[in-house]
Scaffold this motif. Sequence first.
Motif, PDB file in Angstrom:
ATOM      1  N   ARG A  98       7.902  15.395  -1.000  1.00 41.76           N
ATOM      2  CA  ARG A  98       6.753  15.996  -0.319  1.00 41.76           C
ATOM      3  C   ARG A  98       7.109  17.302   0.385  1.00 41.76           C
ATOM      4  O   ARG A  98       6.230  18.104   0.694  1.00 41.76           O
ATOM      5  N   ASN A  99       8.401  17.526   0.635  1.00 39.07           N
ATOM      6  CA  ASN A  99       8.840  18.758   1.295  1.00 39.07           C
ATOM      7  C   ASN A  99       9.197  19.865   0.306  1.00 39.07           C
ATOM      8  O   ASN A  99       9.590  20.956   0.716  1.00 39.07           O
ATOM      9  N   THR A 101      11.653  19.603  -1.955  1.00 43.01           N
ATOM     10  CA  THR A 101      13.038  19.494  -2.396  1.00 43.01           C
ATOM     11  C   THR A 101      13.083  18.950  -3.814  1.00 43.01           C
ATOM     12  O   THR A 101      12.405  17.967  -4.136  1.00 43.01           O
TER      13      THR A 101
END
Length: 313
Positions: A98-99, A101
């Motif tokens: 979700r970030n 990455t």
Amino acid sequence: MAITSGRNFWCLCSSVLLVLAAAPVRAETRLFESVQVTPPGEYTFGIEGPAVDVEGNLFVVNLGKPGTIGRLPRGGAASQQFSALPEGSVGNAIRFDRNGTMFIADYKKHNIFAIAKGAAEPVVWFHSDEMSQPNDITLARDGTIYASDPNWKGREGHIWRIAKAADGSVQGQVMAAPRAMGTTNGIDLSPDGKTLYVGESSSGQIWSYAISGNALIDAKLVKAFQPDTVDGIRTDVAGRLYVARILKGTIALMKTNGAVEREIALKGKEPTNLAFGGSDGKTVFVTQRQGGFIESFRTDQPGREHCLQRERC
């Protein structure tokens, strides 16, 4: 003349209305029709692991040579090299959290690499010599990684759970399971994150498991295809499964009860995996081992990961 003109005008309006009414029908027929996106030969025989970031870029492993990561810009028709893994490492799967990455499964050196959003340099996120591979991975809402780990010679496999511990370190272990697994390959989660779907290439079977901490429970056979004809798996927001039917040249779209809604015919005959992308998450990209290219088709529901990255599910 006035009456004649009125009739002509009415006929013209009627024709326009008929065209407008028919347009959605024609658009609907274009669903599930696959087209080739990139030139043949861009990727090696190991083309795999497609994943789309929040900006719509598609990433695929092994562009030109093993160990590379290719990037197909949104709307593009040719891939560019994005990154390369350390010498000796070869990627087999990519997923995004979700970030933003990027996580890459390195089946040669038993690593999970991570590339932070905005960067291009891979760093080791997790390593274990106890792994045979890993092969494919999927990510939960909380960042937990589930990795399939097949032993092809032994025709058996396991599932690993990899997550951050309370002290911030990344820990991984083989998940307990209620049955002996075959060669675990394609893997994905249900939209609610409570069910893990696992494909076993040796048997051609798709199994579902409930997740209970570090254990898999309540094993259910979802579908039995012919042996050695299943590879990557993805789920959409409706919970349906998309299964890459390697050697058959189709994507099987099926319900969680195993009922196959359709077999989507592809341009190539050896699909290895797939990923959802596009502005609405309804474009499915397929990696083709036969020819080393990417093809795509439109579907009627967004993918789970597309929704997950945008924090809508």
